[in-house]
Design a protein around this motif. Structure first.
Motif, PDB file in Angstrom:
ATOM      1  N   VAL A 125       0.842  -1.200   0.000  1.00  0.00           N
ATOM      2  CA  VAL A 125       0.000   0.000   0.000  1.00  0.00           C
ATOM      3  C   VAL A 125       0.873   1.245   0.000  1.00  0.00           C
ATOM      4  N   PHE A 126       1.867   1.296   0.888  1.00  0.00           N
ATOM      5  CA  PHE A 126       2.770   2.446   0.925  1.00  0.00           C
ATOM      6  C   PHE A 126       3.500   2.603  -0.404  1.00  0.00           C
ATOM      7  N   SER A 127       3.866   1.505  -1.020  1.00  0.00           N
ATOM      8  CA  SER A 127       4.551   1.563  -2.309  1.00  0.00           C
ATOM      9  C   SER A 127       3.629   2.146  -3.381  1.00  0.00           C
ATOM     10  N   ARG A 128       2.361   1.729  -3.389  1.00  0.00           N
ATOM     11  CA  ARG A 128       1.388   2.282  -4.348  1.00  0.00           C
ATOM     12  C   ARG A 128       1.211   3.775  -4.137  1.00  0.00           C
ATOM     13  N   TRP A 129       1.294   4.206  -2.883  1.00  0.00           N
ATOM     14  CA  TRP A 129       1.157   5.623  -2.568  1.00  0.00           C
ATOM     15  C   TRP A 129       2.434   6.410  -2.841  1.00  0.00           C
ATOM     16  N   ASN A 130       3.509   5.722  -3.267  1.00  0.00           N
ATOM     17  CA  ASN A 130       4.828   6.350  -3.443  1.00  0.00           C
ATOM     18  C   ASN A 130       5.260   7.056  -2.160  1.00  0.00           C
TER      19      ASN A 130
END
Length: 143
Positions: free
Chosen positions: A113-118
């Motif tokens: 999720v954090f990765s998708r949010w950059n």
């Protein structure tokens, strides 16, 4: 008018460096320090800690963890139990091994999720690409 010399983004930068939340290790570090961040939030009024904890809560919701993953993470990080104790408390047949798998899967989902949010820090490859992008333009202009 006067000039403000207070660095208002300092706390956010420090936490971004400490917790690179685009991978499992960063989420693990954040969850391991959740008690300390909570203390910073309420005792010192630390807005950066507050922001990170709010974002963590939203990421956990967005990760759509199973109830067992959520429980394993709660017992391991919030209740400070060992993996053996988590397995026993949850009534898992293979104890530590199964509890470890639930925790790791939960961490991976939150990190995704954090990765998708950059949300995480730039990787070294991304830093290199952004630093050399201007150099490539200059080489083309020279030629």
């Amino acid at each position: 008018m006067g000039v403000c010399r207070v660095d208002t983004a300092k706390g956010h930068r420090e936490l971004a460096v400490r917790y690179a939340l685009n991978d499992r290790d960063g989420v693990d570090a954040l969850l391991s320090d959740v008690h300390r961040l909570g203390a910073r939030r309420f005792e010192r009024g630390d807005y950066a800690a507050s922001d990170v904890l709010i974002d963590l809560d939203r990421a956990i919701e967005a990760a759509r963890l199973t109830p067992r993953q959520r429980e394993a993470l709660r017992l391991y990080y919030i209740e400070d139990m060992t993996l053996e104790d988590v397995g026993a408390a949850m009534g898992l047949a293979s104890g530590r091994k199964r509890a470890s798998r639930l925790v790791i899967t939960g961490l991976n989902r939150i990190a995704a999720v954090f990765s998708r949010w950059n949300y995480g820090e730039l990787t070294r490859i991304q830093q290199w690409e952004s630093a050399t992008a201007g150099a490539e333009v200059n080489e083309e202009e020279i030629a």
